[in-house]
Write a protein that holds these residues in place. Structure first.
Motif, PDB file in Angstrom:
ATOM      1  N   THR A  22       0.961  -0.913   0.190  1.00  0.00           N
ATOM      2  CA  THR A  22      -0.415  -0.127  -0.410  1.00  0.00           C
ATOM      3  C   THR A  22       0.718   1.006   0.292  1.00  0.00           C
ATOM      4  O   THR A  22       1.243   0.916   0.380  1.00  0.00           O
ATOM      5  CB  THR A  22      -1.054  -0.205   1.134  1.00  0.00           C
ATOM      6  OG1 THR A  22      -1.721  -1.104   1.482  1.00  0.00           O
ATOM      7  CG2 THR A  22      -2.052   0.977   1.164  1.00  0.00           C
ATOM      8  N   GLU A  33      -1.156   8.086  -2.106  1.00  0.00           N
ATOM      9  CA  GLU A  33      -0.753   8.719  -3.403  1.00  0.00           C
ATOM     10  C   GLU A  33      -1.658  10.215  -3.710  1.00  0.00           C
ATOM     11  O   GLU A  33      -2.498  10.132  -2.270  1.00  0.00           O
ATOM     12  CB  GLU A  33      -1.156   8.013  -4.805  1.00  0.00           C
ATOM     13  CG  GLU A  33      -0.155   6.580  -4.982  1.00  0.00           C
ATOM     14  CD  GLU A  33      -0.133   6.596  -6.531  1.00  0.00           C
ATOM     15  OE1 GLU A  33      -1.420   6.683  -6.669  1.00  0.00           O
ATOM     16  OE2 GLU A  33       0.846   5.079  -6.771  1.00  0.00           O
ATOM     17  N   GLU A  35      -3.983   8.999  -0.946  1.00  0.00           N
ATOM     18  CA  GLU A  35      -5.167   8.352  -0.921  1.00  0.00           C
ATOM     19  C   GLU A  35      -4.058   7.231  -0.632  1.00  0.00           C
ATOM     20  O   GLU A  35      -3.412   6.621  -1.679  1.00  0.00           O
ATOM     21  CB  GLU A  35      -5.827   8.490  -2.539  1.00  0.00           C
ATOM     22  CG  GLU A  35      -6.583   9.689  -2.117  1.00  0.00           C
ATOM     23  CD  GLU A  35      -7.714   9.346  -2.569  1.00  0.00           C
ATOM     24  OE1 GLU A  35      -8.201   8.689  -1.545  1.00  0.00           O
ATOM     25  OE2 GLU A  35      -8.568  10.517  -2.097  1.00  0.00           O
ATOM     26  N   PRO A  36      -4.355   6.434   0.300  1.00  0.00           N
ATOM     27  CA  PRO A  36      -3.454   4.715   0.051  1.00  0.00           C
ATOM     28  C   PRO A  36      -4.291   4.332  -1.288  1.00  0.00           C
ATOM     29  O   PRO A  36      -5.163   3.899  -1.296  1.00  0.00           O
ATOM     30  CB  PRO A  36      -4.239   4.408   1.490  1.00  0.00           C
ATOM     31  CG  PRO A  36      -4.880   5.103   1.778  1.00  0.00           C
ATOM     32  CD  PRO A  36      -5.003   6.226   1.115  1.00  0.00           C
ATOM     33  N   LYS A  37      -2.730   3.456  -1.819  1.00  0.00           N
ATOM     34  CA  LYS A  37      -3.472   2.143  -3.041  1.00  0.00           C
ATOM     35  C   LYS A  37      -2.929   1.442  -2.334  1.00  0.00           C
ATOM     36  O   LYS A  37      -1.812   1.240  -2.358  1.00  0.00           O
ATOM     37  CB  LYS A  37      -3.059   3.213  -4.051  1.00  0.00           C
ATOM     38  CG  LYS A  37      -2.753   1.872  -5.578  1.00  0.00           C
ATOM     39  CD  LYS A  37      -2.499   3.231  -6.686  1.00  0.00           C
ATOM     40  CE  LYS A  37      -3.075   4.029  -7.103  1.00  0.00           C
ATOM     41  NZ  LYS A  37      -2.137   4.652  -8.611  1.00  0.00           N
ATOM     42  N   THR A  38      -3.665  -0.070  -2.548  1.00  0.00           N
ATOM     43  CA  THR A  38      -3.213  -1.193  -2.894  1.00  0.00           C
ATOM     44  C   THR A  38      -2.773  -1.730  -3.707  1.00  0.00           C
ATOM     45  O   THR A  38      -3.662  -1.499  -4.714  1.00  0.00           O
ATOM     46  CB  THR A  38      -4.372  -1.405  -1.419  1.00  0.00           C
ATOM     47  OG1 THR A  38      -4.690  -1.065  -0.557  1.00  0.00           O
ATOM     48  CG2 THR A  38      -3.744  -3.371  -1.089  1.00  0.00           C
TER      49      THR A  38
END
Lengths: 477, 289
Positions: free
Chosen positions: B144, B147, B279-282
């Protein structure tokens, strides 16, 4: 060559322990709700499964007060180590009663038993097990020393993964020291009320978890109740916007997990057979009732014909029918209303000039079913490329360059998930970096885990569920 | 230099897409010091200026968010360097705008410079602090990364014309987001001077756009704009914030939760503002041979 037919392999519905009536759960007791009772229907047969008592505005008020009392008198004061043990107990009880929960979920929701058995219920247990461990380790979560809970959380969940969405909501809320009032979806309240029994069996202090079945009006009561400190909602973007507007100007915290229109991008160097499995899983899993479904297939122009041929063959082998049959791949659409919406959008695709192909699989005469459908020659301006269908309908578009793939994938107000299929590692990371989506699956799709944060960009909502990040939505930080 | 030399007065303008235009509306409004003495005419930004600024911020987003964290850190540090060279000018403007004694104004400017330095150091650390390798139960590698959320509308504090402004703008830039800023309405001059610093600090055009005008007028347009991803309603005041929050719901914007009154901006910030703009991006990938 002889063809071997599948023999029926139905799971016994007796295992569900279906009761004629279910009641709201408030303050640790099952109570007679004063709302209009609803009838929960098996979407695969259209028969009534049970009558469910619903909450009225005054029941919501009673539930919020019970949650507040439990918060003040028991839960917030309890050491994290003790809270943790309740959550571990709940995880174990879900595992112990997993077969019953799976069959009941399939009856109430219409999803194939192999999905409720192998995914929904075990993942729900995993969420409680994972979050249990956080309860006494919040100091290490990166939000400073001794982060505090918010208070009473109002939680509203959808009908597509009833028990799993309940787990995503309740487990982090309880681990961080909040108490909850949860409203299950109108068409799928049953497993939430069995979960209430599990709370009793776990000896959870009364009022820590309250379950108030009802329709949207009860959700609105919960959202607007002055005694609520936090709202967590999973559902449509349309309702999410209404909720965000309702809580505007109040101190209530909000997390939203809303709709999506995910792009699943297939490059010409992708292992196509593997990609086809991923595409099928991406859009036909759970009848396409998945907010992160890969509903837009973006195929590189040079492979689109070959891919479509393989895809159509594979989709034609999917078995649609009795959700309780262990060989069923595609179960029932959850409600007549949803089926009508899928039909309407599908017709718009034909009217707007896309090419429709539908699996020739037999469709049962009774129940709400929709045969898996693939649209090709889809343009970005068409409704089937822009709107969330929330059904087993795939729209296929094409691209030539990676830059075009990114532009088309991001050409949506949503931003929940995306898929990438290619053998080239550097391209995967390049794409993953540029796709504006909260979850990116590369050479796989629809993977979920309590340790991996899940949630959207843009109009797919805000906040995350799962992982360390997911705790933030329930802490005053 | 002769005592009776007539000084050259500055025209205070907007800062949009790296340029200094007047308001498209042609409107200006008089700005006075804390005692009511005329200082300058400031551009009175309009809805059209807001839209132009959002276009510029969106255009700049790919480049700024795609720059390396090291590069962004150096640019933010460069802003501090450029401000340092203009300490006297900032101190004079802050003293006039906020009615502070000159020593106090000087210390406010120093704190503002230091704030850029603080956030400059965060650009290449925040992903380590907020990101994760997720130990999922299966043969997958899952990670994660935080961004930038996109274009951020910032209604800057009304009271603290420089330190407050820097405290709300620097975290937006540190995350890789781009900003459309509405300055303090009655105390806009330090914001215009800060724009001149930004224009000479290697901050790419459009990354920060500064509008002078009324938060109550411009805020709702920012909040309802479909190409704005998040909004900081600080400068809108308690009543205005409710309208901003309602307007923001139409496009599911991230709305910063802010205290009722302006906080003490001299206190060391935490990373809450950085978190809000990320924004957490996984990302998942199978493991196998």
């Amino acid at each position: 060559m002889s063809t071997w037919e599948y023999a029926p392999a139905p799971e016994s519905r007796e295992i569900a322990g279906l009761k004629p009536t279910y009641r709201p759960f408030i303050g640790g007791e099952f109570v007679d709700g004063t709302g209009e009772p609803l009838k929960s229907v098996n979407p695969a047969t259209e028969e009534v499964l049970a009558e469910v008592g619903t909450a009225s505005a005054s029941d919501v008020d009673a539930a919020v007060k019970a949650a507040r009392r439990a918060y003040d008198k028991a839960w917030r004061r309890m050491p994290g180590t003790e809270r943790a043990k309740y959550l571990f107990r709940i995880a174990r009880l879900i595992q112990e009663r997993s077969r019953e929960l799976a069959v009941l979920e399939t009856l109430d929701n219409g999803k194939p038993i192999k999905e409720s058995r192998d995914a929904d219920v075990p993942t729900a247990a995993a969420h409680f097990f994972y979050h249990a461990g956080w309860a006494d380790k919040l100091d290490y979560a990166g939000f400073g020393p001794d982060p505090q809970p918010l208070g009473v959380a109002g939680q509203i969940i959808p009908w597509n993964f009833p028990l799993l969405m309940l787990a995503w909501k309740i487990a982090p809320a309880l681990a961080t020291g909040n108490t909850v009032v949860l409203k299950p979806a109108e068409t799928t309240p049953l497993t939430a009320l069995v979960f209430a029994e599990i709370c009793q069996q776990a000896d959870l202090p009364p009022g820590v978890v309250n379950i108030v079945p009802g329709a949207g009006d009860i959700g609105a009561e919960l959202v607007n109740h002055a005694g609520i400190d936090k709202i967590a909602f999973t559902g449509s973007t349309e309702v999410g916007k209404l909720i965000q507007r309702s809580v505007a100007g109040t101190p209530k915290r909000l997390t939203l997990e809303l709709g999506g229109k995910a792009a699943n991008v297939v490059f010409d160097d992708a292992p196509l057979d593997q990609a086809v499995e991923g595409i099928v899983n991406g859009i036909f899993y759970n009848q396409g009732h998945v907010c992160c479904a890969g509903s837009r297939l973006l195929a590189q122009e040079s492979v689109v014909d070959e891919l479509l041929e393989k895809l159509r063959y594979r989709v034609s082998t999917l078995r649609l029918g009795d959700p309780l049959d262990k060989n069923t791949d595609i179960g029932a659409i959850n409600s007549a209303e949803q089926l009508a919406k899928i039909r309407e959008l599908t017709e718009s695709g034909v009217a707007e000039g896309a090419e429709r192909w539908t699996s020739p699989c037999p469709v049962p005469e009774r129940g709400f079913f929709f045969a898996p459908t693939v649209f090709s020659n889809v343009e970005q301006s068409m409704r089937i490329a822009r709107e969330e269908i929330f059904g087993p309908v795939l729209s296929v578009l094409t691209f030539r360059t990676p830059a075009e793939a990114v532009a088309k994938a991001n050409n949506t107000p949503y931003g929940l998930s995306a898929g990438i299929w290619t053998e080239k590692g550097s391209r995967i990371l390049w794409m993953a970096n540029r796709l504006r989506a909260g979850v990116v699956w590369a050479n796989t799709f629809n993977r979920f885990d309590p340790t991996a944060p899940f949630g959207g960009y843009q109009e797919s909502g805000f906040g995350r569920e799962g992982g360390r990040t997911g705790l933030e939505g329930y802490l005053d930080v | 230099m002769s005592d009776n030399r007539i000084s050259v007065a500055k025209t205070y303008k907007l800062y949009v897409d790296g340029k200094f235009p007047r308001s498209e509306s042609g409107r200006t409004y008089p700005v006075t010091d804390s005692k009511g003495t005329f200082l300058a005419n400031a551009a009175h930004a309009s809805r059209k200026d807001v839209r132009d600024a959002v276009v510029a911020a969106r255009k700049a987003f790919d480049g700024w968010s795609g720059a390396t964290a090291y590069n962004r850190g150096q640019v933010l540090y460069r802003v501090a360097e450029m401000m340092e060279g203009r300490r006297e000018q900032f101190a004079a403007e802050v003293a006039a705008s906020e009615g502070l004694p000159s020593r106090k104004a000087q210390s406010v400017v120093d704190a503002a410079v230091d704030r850029w330095v603080w956030y400059a150091g965060w650009t290449d650390k925040i992903a380590t602090v907020l990101g994760a390798a997720n130990p999922v139960a299966g043969p997958y590698f899952s990670f994660t990364v935080p961004e930038p959320t996109g274009v951020v509308g910032v209604l800057a504090p009304q009271e603290s014309s420089l330190l407050g402004l820097v405290s709300v703008v620097a975290p937006v830039l540190a995350t890789g987001c781009t900003a459309v800023v509405v300055s303090s309405a009655d105390r806009p001059l330090p914001a215009v001077t800060l724009s001149e610093v930004l224009a000479t600090s290697d901050v790419p055009a459009g990354v920060v756009n500064v509008l002078t005008g009324r938060a109550g007028e411009l805020g709702p347009w920012l909040a309802s704009h479909g190409d704005v991803n998040a909004i900081d309603p600080t400068g809108a005041g308690p009543v205005g914030r409710v309208e901003i929050a309602r307007e923001a719901a139409g496009t599911v914007k991230r709305v910063l939760a802010v205290p009722e009154d302006e906080p003490d901006w001299t206190r060391r910030p935490d990373i809450a503002r950085l978190r809000r703009y990320l924004e957490p991006k996984t990302v998942w990938h199978p493991m196998g041979v």
